[in-house]
Design a protein around this motif. Structure first.
Motif, PDB file in Angstrom:
ATOM      1  N   TYR A  25       0.864  -1.182   0.000  1.00  0.00           N
ATOM      2  CA  TYR A  25       0.000   0.000   0.000  1.00  0.00           C
ATOM      3  C   TYR A  25       0.899   1.230   0.000  1.00  0.00           C
ATOM      4  CZ  TYR A  25      -3.993  -2.967   1.131  1.00  0.00           C
ATOM      5  OH  TYR A  25      -4.983  -3.929   1.093  1.00  0.00           O
ATOM      6  N   THR A  26       0.766   2.039  -1.039  1.00  0.00           N
ATOM      7  CA  THR A  26       1.574   3.252  -1.164  1.00  0.00           C
ATOM      8  C   THR A  26       0.705   4.473  -0.924  1.00  0.00           C
ATOM      9  OG1 THR A  26       3.115   2.250  -2.741  1.00  0.00           O
ATOM     10  CG2 THR A  26       2.987   4.641  -2.730  1.00  0.00           C
ATOM     11  N   VAL A  27       1.174   5.362  -0.061  1.00  0.00           N
ATOM     12  CA  VAL A  27       0.452   6.596   0.242  1.00  0.00           C
ATOM     13  C   VAL A  27       1.356   7.771  -0.090  1.00  0.00           C
ATOM     14  CG1 VAL A  27      -0.726   7.948   2.009  1.00  0.00           C
ATOM     15  CG2 VAL A  27      -0.796   5.442   2.101  1.00  0.00           C
ATOM     16  N   ALA A  28       0.916   8.614  -1.011  1.00  0.00           N
ATOM     17  CA  ALA A  28       1.644   9.838  -1.344  1.00  0.00           C
ATOM     18  C   ALA A  28       1.237  10.914  -0.338  1.00  0.00           C
ATOM     19  CB  ALA A  28       1.323  10.273  -2.771  1.00  0.00           C
ATOM     20  N   ALA A  72      -3.143  -2.433   5.700  1.00  0.00           N
ATOM     21  CA  ALA A  72      -1.816  -3.054   5.692  1.00  0.00           C
ATOM     22  C   ALA A  72      -1.561  -3.810   6.996  1.00  0.00           C
ATOM     23  CB  ALA A  72      -0.740  -1.989   5.466  1.00  0.00           C
ATOM     24  N   VAL A  73      -1.975  -3.231   8.125  1.00  0.00           N
ATOM     25  CA  VAL A  73      -1.777  -3.898   9.410  1.00  0.00           C
ATOM     26  C   VAL A  73      -2.629  -5.159   9.484  1.00  0.00           C
ATOM     27  CG1 VAL A  73      -2.112  -3.702  11.904  1.00  0.00           C
ATOM     28  CG2 VAL A  73      -1.128  -1.779  10.628  1.00  0.00           C
ATOM     29  N   ARG A  74      -3.877  -5.066   9.097  1.00  0.00           N
ATOM     30  CA  ARG A  74      -4.758  -6.242   9.168  1.00  0.00           C
ATOM     31  C   ARG A  74      -4.246  -7.374   8.275  1.00  0.00           C
ATOM     32  NH1 ARG A  74      -9.511  -4.865  11.838  1.00  0.00           N
ATOM     33  NH2 ARG A  74     -10.339  -2.770  11.498  1.00  0.00           N
ATOM     34  N   GLU A  75      -3.709  -7.014   7.099  1.00  0.00           N
ATOM     35  CA  GLU A  75      -3.329  -8.025   6.107  1.00  0.00           C
ATOM     36  C   GLU A  75      -1.869  -8.460   6.209  1.00  0.00           C
ATOM     37  OE1 GLU A  75      -4.316  -6.291   2.352  1.00  0.00           O
ATOM     38  OE2 GLU A  75      -6.372  -5.816   2.972  1.00  0.00           O
ATOM     39  N   GLY A  76      -1.106  -7.816   7.093  1.00  0.00           N
ATOM     40  CA  GLY A  76       0.313  -8.143   7.167  1.00  0.00           C
ATOM     41  C   GLY A  76       1.051  -7.728   5.917  1.00  0.00           C
ATOM     42  N   ALA A  77       0.707  -6.551   5.394  1.00  0.00           N
ATOM     43  CA  ALA A  77       1.291  -6.042   4.146  1.00  0.00           C
ATOM     44  C   ALA A  77       2.332  -4.969   4.445  1.00  0.00           C
ATOM     45  CB  ALA A  77       0.181  -5.485   3.253  1.00  0.00           C
ATOM     46  N   ILE A  78       2.906  -4.411   3.390  1.00  0.00           N
ATOM     47  CA  ILE A  78       3.839  -3.288   3.505  1.00  0.00           C
ATOM     48  C   ILE A  78       3.056  -2.002   3.297  1.00  0.00           C
ATOM     49  CG2 ILE A  78       5.876  -2.153   2.532  1.00  0.00           C
ATOM     50  CD1 ILE A  78       6.753  -4.921   1.489  1.00  0.00           C
ATOM     51  N   CYS A  79       3.236  -1.041   4.187  1.00  0.00           N
ATOM     52  CA  CYS A  79       2.672   0.295   3.998  1.00  0.00           C
ATOM     53  C   CYS A  79       3.819   1.261   3.758  1.00  0.00           C
ATOM     54  CB  CYS A  79       1.856   0.730   5.207  1.00  0.00           C
ATOM     55  SG  CYS A  79       1.014   2.319   4.968  1.00  0.00           S
ATOM     56  N   TYR A  80       3.795   1.927   2.615  1.00  0.00           N
ATOM     57  CA  TYR A  80       4.868   2.849   2.235  1.00  0.00           C
ATOM     58  C   TYR A  80       4.328   4.269   2.228  1.00  0.00           C
ATOM     59  CZ  TYR A  80       8.260   5.233  -0.794  1.00  0.00           C
ATOM     60  OH  TYR A  80       9.160   6.117  -1.316  1.00  0.00           O
ATOM     61  N   LEU A  81       4.866   5.121   3.102  1.00  0.00           N
ATOM     62  CA  LEU A  81       4.470   6.518   3.202  1.00  0.00           C
ATOM     63  C   LEU A  81       5.515   7.364   2.487  1.00  0.00           C
ATOM     64  CD1 LEU A  81       3.383   6.583   6.964  1.00  0.00           C
ATOM     65  CD2 LEU A  81       2.008   6.046   4.936  1.00  0.00           C
ATOM     66  N   ASP A  82       5.183   7.769   1.278  1.00  0.00           N
ATOM     67  CA  ASP A  82       6.112   8.520   0.431  1.00  0.00           C
ATOM     68  C   ASP A  82       6.116   9.982   0.836  1.00  0.00           C
ATOM     69  OD1 ASP A  82       7.870   9.116  -1.601  1.00  0.00           O
ATOM     70  OD2 ASP A  82       6.334   9.180  -3.159  1.00  0.00           O
ATOM     71  N   GLU A  83       7.312  10.521   1.115  1.00  0.00           N
ATOM     72  CA  GLU A  83       7.479  11.908   1.582  1.00  0.00           C
ATOM     73  C   GLU A  83       6.653  12.144   2.845  1.00  0.00           C
ATOM     74  OE1 GLU A  83       9.737  13.826   0.608  1.00  0.00           O
ATOM     75  OE2 GLU A  83      10.336  12.828  -1.240  1.00  0.00           O
ATOM     76  N   VAL A  84       6.914  11.335   3.858  1.00  0.00           N
ATOM     77  CA  VAL A  84       6.139  11.358   5.090  1.00  0.00           C
ATOM     78  C   VAL A  84       6.198  12.716   5.781  1.00  0.00           C
ATOM     79  CG1 VAL A  84       8.047  10.491   6.513  1.00  0.00           C
ATOM     80  CG2 VAL A  84       5.664  10.056   7.201  1.00  0.00           C
ATOM     81  N   PHE A 123       3.652  -7.514   8.648  1.00  0.00           N
ATOM     82  CA  PHE A 123       3.487  -6.072   8.451  1.00  0.00           C
ATOM     83  C   PHE A 123       4.837  -5.363   8.481  1.00  0.00           C
ATOM     84  CE2 PHE A 123       3.269  -1.846  10.406  1.00  0.00           C
ATOM     85  CZ  PHE A 123       2.535  -1.181   9.431  1.00  0.00           C
ATOM     86  N   MET A 124       5.000  -4.409   7.579  1.00  0.00           N
ATOM     87  CA  MET A 124       6.221  -3.608   7.550  1.00  0.00           C
ATOM     88  C   MET A 124       5.870  -2.166   7.212  1.00  0.00           C
ATOM     89  SD  MET A 124       9.686  -4.208   5.314  1.00  0.00           S
ATOM     90  CE  MET A 124      11.174  -3.215   5.590  1.00  0.00           C
ATOM     91  N   LEU A 125       6.420  -1.240   7.984  1.00  0.00           N
ATOM     92  CA  LEU A 125       6.211   0.182   7.735  1.00  0.00           C
ATOM     93  C   LEU A 125       7.469   0.764   7.102  1.00  0.00           C
ATOM     94  CD1 LEU A 125       4.383   2.687   8.093  1.00  0.00           C
ATOM     95  CD2 LEU A 125       5.516   3.063  10.294  1.00  0.00           C
ATOM     96  N   VAL A 126       7.291   1.388   5.942  1.00  0.00           N
ATOM     97  CA  VAL A 126       8.397   2.037   5.238  1.00  0.00           C
ATOM     98  C   VAL A 126       7.986   3.478   4.955  1.00  0.00           C
ATOM     99  CG1 VAL A 126       9.939   1.975   3.239  1.00  0.00           C
ATOM    100  CG2 VAL A 126       8.986  -0.158   4.139  1.00  0.00           C
ATOM    101  N   ALA A 127       8.893   4.405   5.169  1.00  0.00           N
ATOM    102  CA  ALA A 127       8.624   5.815   4.886  1.00  0.00           C
ATOM    103  C   ALA A 127       9.799   6.386   4.111  1.00  0.00           C
ATOM    104  CB  ALA A 127       8.406   6.594   6.181  1.00  0.00           C
ATOM    105  N   SER A 128       9.559   7.497   3.428  1.00  0.00           N
ATOM    106  CA  SER A 128      10.649   8.164   2.710  1.00  0.00           C
ATOM    107  C   SER A 128      10.528   9.666   2.874  1.00  0.00           C
ATOM    108  CB  SER A 128      10.621   7.806   1.222  1.00  0.00           C
ATOM    109  OG  SER A 128       9.549   8.463   0.558  1.00  0.00           O
ATOM    110  N   TYR A 129      11.660  10.326   2.715  1.00  0.00           N
ATOM    111  CA  TYR A 129      11.635  11.790   2.648  1.00  0.00           C
ATOM    112  C   TYR A 129      12.928  12.275   2.006  1.00  0.00           C
ATOM    113  CZ  TYR A 129      14.858  12.787   6.586  1.00  0.00           C
ATOM    114  OH  TYR A 129      15.960  12.899   7.413  1.00  0.00           O
ATOM    115  N   ASN A 130      12.905  13.540   1.644  1.00  0.00           N
ATOM    116  CA  ASN A 130      14.033  14.164   0.962  1.00  0.00           C
ATOM    117  C   ASN A 130      14.699  15.142   1.922  1.00  0.00           C
ATOM    118  OD1 ASN A 130      15.825  15.540  -0.649  1.00  0.00           O
ATOM    119  ND2 ASN A 130      14.333  16.187  -2.181  1.00  0.00           N
ATOM    120  N   PRO A 131      15.817  14.756   2.564  1.00  0.00           N
ATOM    121  CA  PRO A 131      16.452  15.640   3.547  1.00  0.00           C
ATOM    122  C   PRO A 131      16.929  16.953   2.950  1.00  0.00           C
ATOM    123  CG  PRO A 131      17.352  13.414   3.665  1.00  0.00           C
ATOM    124  CD  PRO A 131      16.549  13.493   2.405  1.00  0.00           C
TER     125      PRO A 131
END
Length: 265
Positions: A59-62, A93-105, A141-149
């Motif tokens: 699951y990708t969230v912009a 994502a939590v219920r399904e044990g999926a990856i949640c990716y928060l792009d530019e958190v 379940f895995m939480l991944v986030a990204s950002y541009n320092p």
């Protein structure tokens, strides 16, 4: 907001270091992961690649200024005259044990980090106040986030208290040989012309921080290569895919055109 599942095929990604091994270690040990790097350097593609490679739902969230905790967790909606609870992408994502990716958190509202903290420590829980549920994240379940320092201002920073909850990987633009191979792979342009675009990209990135807020991304180089491979004239493709996206300032655009002429002249 965009939430999606991974495609069946594995998206192309060319490793530049040990990022794949670190992702797998984070996944195995149920640790959250933070990707740091400039816009368009391959962070999102990397996550799509690893999710597909490991057969995981993604699951990708912009993230953006108006993204709230409720957008991630869910809300009650009116359906057929009745009120019904609808999970948000993080909850799914939590219920399904999926990856949640928060792009530019870092772009999300501050209440988002409050929700993330219990998922990034030994609790691995998600509280849904509106329904009274407390979800325990399964092993998958895995939480991944990204950002541009390099593109932060005083008002938008990832606080140390949040940043230090994640394992981190720094991304940058790949070396010219790898970047050329990526441009060829993604666009179908021949290697010689792709290498020329990569040389141009390197020259433009040297201007970043002086005349430009950010250097040209690999993504934009691929756009330009795709247009050229499709038959568009070189100058028109460069204008549409590189010069116009990088700046609205007429003087900077003129300087970029001069740089293009010097690179290919």
């Amino acid at each position: 907001m965009n939430d999606m599942t991974h495609p069946q095929t594995v998206p192309h990604y060319h490793p530049t270091g040990q990022e794949c091994a670190l992702f797998e270690a984070a996944q195995t040990n149920r640790l959250p992961l933070l990707l740091k790097g400039p816009t368009g350097c391959g962070k999102t593609r990397f996550i799509e690649h690893m999710a597909a490679k490991t057969g995981r739902k993604l699951y990708t969230v912009a993230c953006h200024d108006d993204l709230s905790a409720a957008d991630l967790i869910g809300r009650y909606l009116l359906k057929g005259g009745e009120t019904e609870w609808v999970d948000g992408p993080l909850t799914r994502a939590v219920r399904e044990g999926a990856i949640c990716y928060l792009d530019e958190v870092v772009e999300a509202r501050k209440d988002v980090t409050v929700v993330l903290h219990p998922l990034t420590d030994n609790r691995r829980t998600l509280m849904i106040d509106r329904t009274g549920e407390e979800l325990q994240a399964p092993d998958g379940f895995m939480l991944v986030a990204s950002y541009n320092p390099g593109y932060q201002n005083v008002l938008k920073r990832l606080k140390p208290s949040t940043r230090q909850r994640f394992l981190s990987i720094s991304f940058d633009f790949p070396n010219p040989d790898i970047e050329t191979a990526v441009v060829v792979q993604e666009s179908g342009l021949d290697a010689n012309r792709a290498a020329g675009l990569v040389r141009l990209g390197g020259a433009i990135r040297k201007l970043s921080g002086m005349d430009l807020e950010e250097g040209v991304s690999t993504r934009l180089l691929i756009y330009a290569a795709t247009l050229i491979a499709g038959g568009m004239g070189f100058d028109q493709a460069i204008e549409a895919a590189i010069i116009e996206p990088l700046s609205d300032d007429a003087d900077i655009q003129l300087a970029l055109r001069d740089l293009v002429a010097a690179t290919f002249g």
